[in-house]
Design an enzyme around this catalytic site. Sequence first.
Site, PDB file in Angstrom:
ATOM      1  N   HIS A  28      44.521   2.146 -24.921  1.00  0.00           N
ATOM      2  CA  HIS A  28      44.558   1.378 -26.167  1.00  0.00           C
ATOM      3  C   HIS A  28      46.011   0.982 -26.384  1.00  0.00           C
ATOM      4  O   HIS A  28      46.920   1.743 -26.049  1.00  0.00           O
ATOM      5  CB  HIS A  28      44.041   2.218 -27.343  1.00  0.00           C
ATOM      6  N   HIS A  40      47.703  -2.771 -34.680  1.00  0.00           N
ATOM      7  CA  HIS A  40      46.835  -2.833 -33.504  1.00  0.00           C
ATOM      8  C   HIS A  40      45.510  -3.482 -33.865  1.00  0.00           C
ATOM      9  O   HIS A  40      45.181  -3.647 -35.036  1.00  0.00           O
ATOM     10  CB  HIS A  40      46.616  -1.432 -32.911  1.00  0.00           C
ATOM     11  N   CYS A 118      42.914  -5.455 -27.257  1.00  0.00           N
ATOM     12  CA  CYS A 118      44.132  -4.928 -27.880  1.00  0.00           C
ATOM     13  C   CYS A 118      45.373  -5.143 -27.014  1.00  0.00           C
ATOM     14  O   CYS A 118      46.469  -5.356 -27.539  1.00  0.00           O
ATOM     15  CB  CYS A 118      43.961  -3.443 -28.211  1.00  0.00           C
TER      16      CYS A 118
END
Length: 167
Positions: A28, A40, A118
Site C-alpha cells: 500500500h 493516501h 494507491c
Amino acid sequence: MAAGPPLRPWPEPKPGDLIEIFRPMYRHWAIYVGDGYVIHLAPPSEIAGAGAASIMSALTDKAIVKKELLCHVAGKDKYQVNNKHDEEYTPLPLSKIIQRAERLVGQEVLYRLTSENCEHFVNELRYGVPRSDQVRDAVKAVGIAGVGLAALGLVGVMLSRNKKQKQ
C-alpha cells in the site's frame, strides 16, 4: 533511567516522501505530508491497519482520498520511505506536492487496481507521473507464466504427435 524514543532502521519521513507499507499480499502506498500524517487512496471499505483484509477493498471502483496518521494507516505492518523513482523523474516542488495532495482530501475518485490504484496516485502527486511497478511486475509475471504454459502445451502436443507416429 528514562527510555529514549524507539530506534528505527529507516529514515524519518519528510514531507513529500512516498511511504511503502508492506501488507501481507501487496504494497500500500501513501505520501507523507508532515506531523505524522499521510495522504493516501483508501477504498470505502478500507480499514486503517487492516492488513490482508484490506485486499478485499481492491474489488471496488471508487476510493476516498484520506489524510490519516501514518501509524494508523500502517497498523502493525512495516513501512519504509521509498522515493524509488527520484533518479528517473524530478520530484515536483514540495509546496505543489503537498498542495495538490491536501486539495484532494475527502474527494471520492475512480479506483482501478490496474490503472488508478494507491501507487499510481502517490507517484502522480510526487512526480506528475501515474505509475505502478506492482501492476507492471504482475503483468510481466502473468506474461511469463503464460509463455511457460504455452511452451508446456507445445511440448505436450509434440510428445503426443511423436507417440502417435511411433504407433
